[in-house]
Design an enzyme around this catalytic site. Structure first.
Site, PDB file in Angstrom:
ATOM      1  N   ASN A   1      27.566 -15.066   5.318  1.00 46.77           N
ATOM      2  CA  ASN A   1      27.462 -16.506   5.596  1.00 46.77           C
ATOM      3  C   ASN A   1      28.759 -17.292   5.401  1.00 46.77           C
ATOM      4  OD1 ASN A   1      27.004 -16.002   2.860  1.00 46.77           O
ATOM      5  ND2 ASN A   1      25.841 -17.879   2.604  1.00 46.77           N
TER       6      ASN A   1
ATOM      7  N   CYS B   1      23.964 -20.264   0.452  1.00 41.48           N
ATOM      8  CA  CYS B   1      23.114 -19.786  -0.655  1.00 41.48           C
ATOM      9  C   CYS B   1      22.611 -20.930  -1.527  1.00 41.48           C
ATOM     10  CB  CYS B   1      23.883 -18.780  -1.497  1.00 41.48           C
ATOM     11  SG  CYS B   1      25.460 -19.428  -2.075  1.00 41.48           S
TER      12      CYS B   1
ATOM     13  N   GLU C   1      25.848 -12.166  -7.301  1.00 42.12           N
ATOM     14  CA  GLU C   1      25.746 -13.551  -6.821  1.00 42.12           C
ATOM     15  C   GLU C   1      24.683 -13.535  -5.729  1.00 42.12           C
ATOM     16  OE1 GLU C   1      27.428 -16.334  -7.783  1.00 42.12           O
ATOM     17  OE2 GLU C   1      28.650 -15.345  -9.299  1.00 42.12           O
TER      18      GLU C   1
ATOM     19  N   GLU D   1      13.416 -17.324   0.987  1.00 43.94           N
ATOM     20  CA  GLU D   1      14.564 -18.224   1.147  1.00 43.94           C
ATOM     21  C   GLU D   1      14.713 -18.535   2.639  1.00 43.94           C
ATOM     22  OE1 GLU D   1      18.122 -16.195  -0.069  1.00 43.94           O
ATOM     23  OE2 GLU D   1      19.363 -17.992   0.065  1.00 43.94           O
TER      24      GLU D   1
ATOM     25  N   GLY E   1      25.141 -11.443  -2.117  1.00 42.81           N
ATOM     26  CA  GLY E   1      24.192 -11.167  -1.046  1.00 42.81           C
ATOM     27  C   GLY E   1      22.776 -11.450  -1.499  1.00 42.81           C
ATOM     28  N   SER E   2      21.833 -10.792  -0.849  1.00 42.66           N
ATOM     29  CA  SER E   2      20.422 -11.086  -1.123  1.00 42.66           C
ATOM     30  C   SER E   2      19.960 -10.449  -2.438  1.00 42.66           C
ATOM     31  CB  SER E   2      19.572 -10.537   0.022  1.00 42.66           C
ATOM     32  OG  SER E   2      19.776  -9.148   0.119  1.00 42.66           O
TER      33      SER E   2
HETATM   34  P1  NAD Z   1      22.761  -8.892   2.304  1.00 41.07           P
HETATM   35  O1  NAD Z   1      22.268  -8.646   0.933  1.00 41.07           O
HETATM   36  O2  NAD Z   1      21.924  -8.465   3.440  1.00 41.07           O
HETATM   37  O3  NAD Z   1      24.187  -8.176   2.528  1.00 41.07           O
HETATM   38  C1  NAD Z   1      25.253  -8.329   1.614  1.00 41.07           C
HETATM   39  C2  NAD Z   1      26.124  -7.077   1.648  1.00 41.07           C
HETATM   40  O4  NAD Z   1      25.333  -5.964   1.268  1.00 41.07           O
HETATM   41  C3  NAD Z   1      26.716  -6.767   3.023  1.00 41.07           C
HETATM   42  O5  NAD Z   1      28.075  -6.451   2.868  1.00 41.07           O
HETATM   43  C4  NAD Z   1      25.918  -5.558   3.515  1.00 41.07           C
HETATM   44  O6  NAD Z   1      26.697  -4.657   4.234  1.00 41.07           O
HETATM   45  C5  NAD Z   1      25.433  -4.922   2.212  1.00 41.07           C
HETATM   46  N1  NAD Z   1      24.096  -4.306   2.368  1.00 41.07           N
HETATM   47  C6  NAD Z   1      23.073  -4.752   3.135  1.00 41.07           C
HETATM   48  N2  NAD Z   1      21.989  -3.951   2.982  1.00 41.07           N
HETATM   49  C7  NAD Z   1      22.344  -2.986   2.113  1.00 41.07           C
HETATM   50  C8  NAD Z   1      21.667  -1.852   1.550  1.00 41.07           C
HETATM   51  N3  NAD Z   1      20.411  -1.558   1.892  1.00 41.07           N
HETATM   52  N4  NAD Z   1      22.344  -1.075   0.684  1.00 41.07           N
HETATM   53  C9  NAD Z   1      23.611  -1.362   0.341  1.00 41.07           C
HETATM   54  N5  NAD Z   1      24.289  -2.420   0.846  1.00 41.07           N
HETATM   55  C10 NAD Z   1      23.684  -3.208   1.715  1.00 41.07           C
HETATM   56  O7  NAD Z   1      23.103 -10.454   2.372  1.00 41.07           O
HETATM   57  P2  NAD Z   1      23.531 -11.314   3.618  1.00 41.07           P
HETATM   58  O8  NAD Z   1      22.393 -11.356   4.587  1.00 41.07           O
HETATM   59  O9  NAD Z   1      24.864 -10.898   4.119  1.00 41.07           O
HETATM   60  O10 NAD Z   1      23.713 -12.741   2.921  1.00 41.07           O
HETATM   61  C11 NAD Z   1      22.639 -13.632   2.725  1.00 41.07           C
HETATM   62  C12 NAD Z   1      22.114 -13.593   1.319  1.00 41.07           C
HETATM   63  O11 NAD Z   1      23.172 -13.698   0.380  1.00 41.07           O
HETATM   64  C13 NAD Z   1      21.201 -14.773   1.011  1.00 41.07           C
HETATM   65  O12 NAD Z   1      20.133 -14.332   0.227  1.00 41.07           O
HETATM   66  C14 NAD Z   1      22.080 -15.713   0.210  1.00 41.07           C
HETATM   67  O13 NAD Z   1      21.386 -16.589  -0.627  1.00 41.07           O
HETATM   68  C15 NAD Z   1      22.931 -14.753  -0.547  1.00 41.07           C
HETATM   69  N6  NAD Z   1      24.198 -15.360  -0.898  1.00 41.07           N
HETATM   70  C16 NAD Z   1      24.458 -15.644  -2.202  1.00 41.07           C
HETATM   71  C17 NAD Z   1      25.648 -16.270  -2.542  1.00 41.07           C
HETATM   72  C18 NAD Z   1      26.002 -16.607  -3.963  1.00 41.07           C
HETATM   73  O14 NAD Z   1      27.161 -16.946  -4.197  1.00 41.07           O
HETATM   74  N7  NAD Z   1      25.086 -16.550  -4.908  1.00 41.07           N
HETATM   75  C19 NAD Z   1      26.561 -16.594  -1.550  1.00 41.07           C
HETATM   76  C20 NAD Z   1      26.242 -16.280  -0.242  1.00 41.07           C
HETATM   77  C21 NAD Z   1      25.072 -15.660   0.086  1.00 41.07           C
END
Ligand code: NAD
Length: 475
Positions: free
Chosen positions: A123, A252, A218, A342, A196-197
């Site tokens: 994002n 996020c 995070e 979310e 990430g998530s």
């Molecule tokens: P995501 O968790 O799908 O992906 C994040 C990373 O994890 C990517 O680099 C991806 O390649 C990797 N990944 C995905 N699936 C995986 C798996 N099964 N095994 C290992 N690695 C894997 O997140 P997203 O869709 O890129 O981002 C959105 C989410 O991130 C939302 O939930 C948002 O709230 C959160 N987010 C949090 C913050 C924060 O600072 N707290 C900031 C931005 C986004």
């Protein structure tokens, strides 16, 4: 495409080993070296800023203004702040030494952790990749950075930029999807910083646990936005629409849903609808100020959360164009689909309350402690009550999102919204081990502690009970 897991593992193992050798040979990187590297990164970002902004536009249709404000400008600012303060942050911190340990001095040394892994989301693909990198390098680590595969153009620009700026034994950027992250996670790192998530955060933590690698997570969650009857409606509407629609809701800390006092709901929603139309027009798909959802599957996911019967503005969806109009849904209940996850898109569900106690009930019924919470009220009493009652990573009062732009505030979640925090000095601390160092003098060596213990216990009790100040010898 099938991935040769053994080859992938061997490749990553080699990359980590290269960095570990470099780290071990050079630890601790001097202040001069760290500042030099941060300046190189700053120059690289400055040189590549047009390419980064263009890539953000390609992948997310991010307006140039937002791309600069929240990504390129954000990291350049973080770099300037870090370079300016690093000398102070690196200075060992003197702490007092109790009388029973005298003569001695005590310090906390921030020491680097080693080889770190940074995994970024889609994002804010530039700032959420580079901001932790800045903190990791400032703290004297080496790093492997994994960009998001969902923003391939940005990922490509970042990878060439980072790999052209640093040697692989110091910093290396890699691209990849689940298979690549899975292989990376089998390596032994000294710290993993994941954004990430929550769902993937659990996978990362499980993998890290096998090697007892510390993690910073995070994550996300449903951040509530509470609007009380005494709020300044015009200002609240402007700030909430901004916080929600920034990056098309893919933030996020975006206000996920609105909890509003029934007494002002009608007036508030009229102002909200007008504001959305004023900003984005009757047909928001033609607006230059609204981005797109990252992928068709994410657009589909968000579209399934929209209940057309409850929409009071927006609701238009074009899956192939990854477009969702700024949308508000009224009369939402906790059982609606939109309250089960979310939102992470430009859709704002509205729930009203009559008694204030309902606010906390709603927040408590949702599973995670949110990453952020927002409170709109002029009442100091309500501000203070909610600040102490709501369990959230961070909070902004009469504002949305901006708490994360203050580098003096730690940014991170609590419970299911994350573990650990960063930004500014907090980022430096996140990537450092706080090493305790006690330096004793040799001109005095109290015999009390040493055997034979016979007849010494009563003296020890007096000494430790602080009743033997007369024994204190100041160095
Ligand atoms: P995501 O968790 O799908 O992906 C994040 C990373 O994890 C990517 O680099 C991806 O390649 C990797 N990944 C995905 N699936 C995986 C798996 N099964 N095994 C290992 N690695 C894997 O997140 P997203 O869709 O890129 O981002 C959105 C989410 O991130 C939302 O939930 C948002 O709230 C959160 N987010 C949090 C913050 C924060 O600072 N707290 C900031 C931005 C986004």
């Amino acid at each position: 495409m099938t991935v040769d897991t053994a080859m992938l593992n061997a490749n990553y193992k080699q990359k980590v080993q290269l960095q570990r050798t470099y780290f071990t040979e050079h630890v601790p990187f001097s202040l001069t070296y760290r500042v030099q590297q941060l300046k190189l990164l700053k120059q690289a970002i400055t040189d590549n800023q047009d390419a980064l902004i263009e890539a953000l536009n390609t992948d997310l249709n991010k307006p140039e203004f937002e791309a600069y404000l929240t990504e390129v400008g954000f990291v350049l600012n973080e770099l300037s702040d870090t370079i300016k303060h690093l000398k102070k942050w690196m200075k060992p911190q003197k702490v007092t030494t109790p009388y029973y340990l005298q003569p001695a001095k005590s310090h906390i040394h921030a020491s680097p952790l080693g080889v770190c892994l940074i995994i970024a989301p889609f994002n804010y693909p530039v700032s959420l990749c580079l901001s932790p990198l800045i903190a990791a390098l400032a703290a004297g680590n080496t790093c492997i950075v994994k960009t998001s595969e969902l923003t391939p153009t940005v990922s490509q620009v970042l990878t060439s930029m980072i790999n052209a700026t640093f040697p692989p034994e110091y910093v290396q950027c890699v691209e990849g999807e689940v298979e690549q992250v899975t292989a990376l996670l089998t390596q032994k790192f000294d710290h993993i910083f994941f954004t990430g998530s929550t769902q993937v955060g659990k996978i990362v933590m499980q993998a890290a646990a096998k090697q007892l690698t510390p993690v910073t997570l995070e994550l996300g969650g449903k951040s509530p936005c509470i609007v009380c009857a005494d709020t300044n409606i015009d200002v609240a509407v402007k700030r909430i629409v901004y916080g929600k629609m920034l990056n098309t809701g893919q933030t996020c800390v975006a206000p996920d849903y609105l909890l509003i006092d029934e007494k002002i709901k009608d007036k508030f929603l009229q102002t909200l609808v007008k504001r959305i139309i004023d900003l984005y027009g009757e047909d928001a798909s033609t607006s230059g100020d609204l981005g797109r959802i990252v992928s068709q599957s994410h657009t589909q996911r968000i579209s399934r959360l929209i209940d057309a019967k409850k929409v009071i503005v927006g609701g238009d969806i074009d899956i192939t164009q990854r477009y969702i109009a700024p949308t508000v849904m009224d009369n939402v209940s906790l059982d609606d689909a939109i309250m089960q996850e979310e939102v992470f898109g430009p859709v704002l569900p509205v729930i009203s309350f009559i008694k204030f106690a309902e606010v906390l009930e709603v927040i408590d019924r949702l599973p995670a402690h949110p990453l952020s919470a927002y409170i709109f009220t002029e009442s100091k009493q309500t501000q203070s009550l909610l600040t102490s009652k709501i369990q959230a990573g961070g909070l902004a009062i009469n504002q949305c999102i901006q708490h994360l732009a203050n580098p003096n505030l730690p940014f991170g979640g609590v419970g299911l919204s994350g573990i650990g925090s960063y930004h500014g000095k907090h980022g430096f601390d996140c990537f450092s081990h706080q090493k305790s160092v006690l330096t004793a003098a040799t001109w005095l060596d109290l015999p009390l502690l040493y055997p034979p213990y016979k007849h010494k216990l009563s003296l020890l009790k007096k000494y430790l009970n602080n009743s033997a100040h007369q024994l204190l010898i100041k160095p």
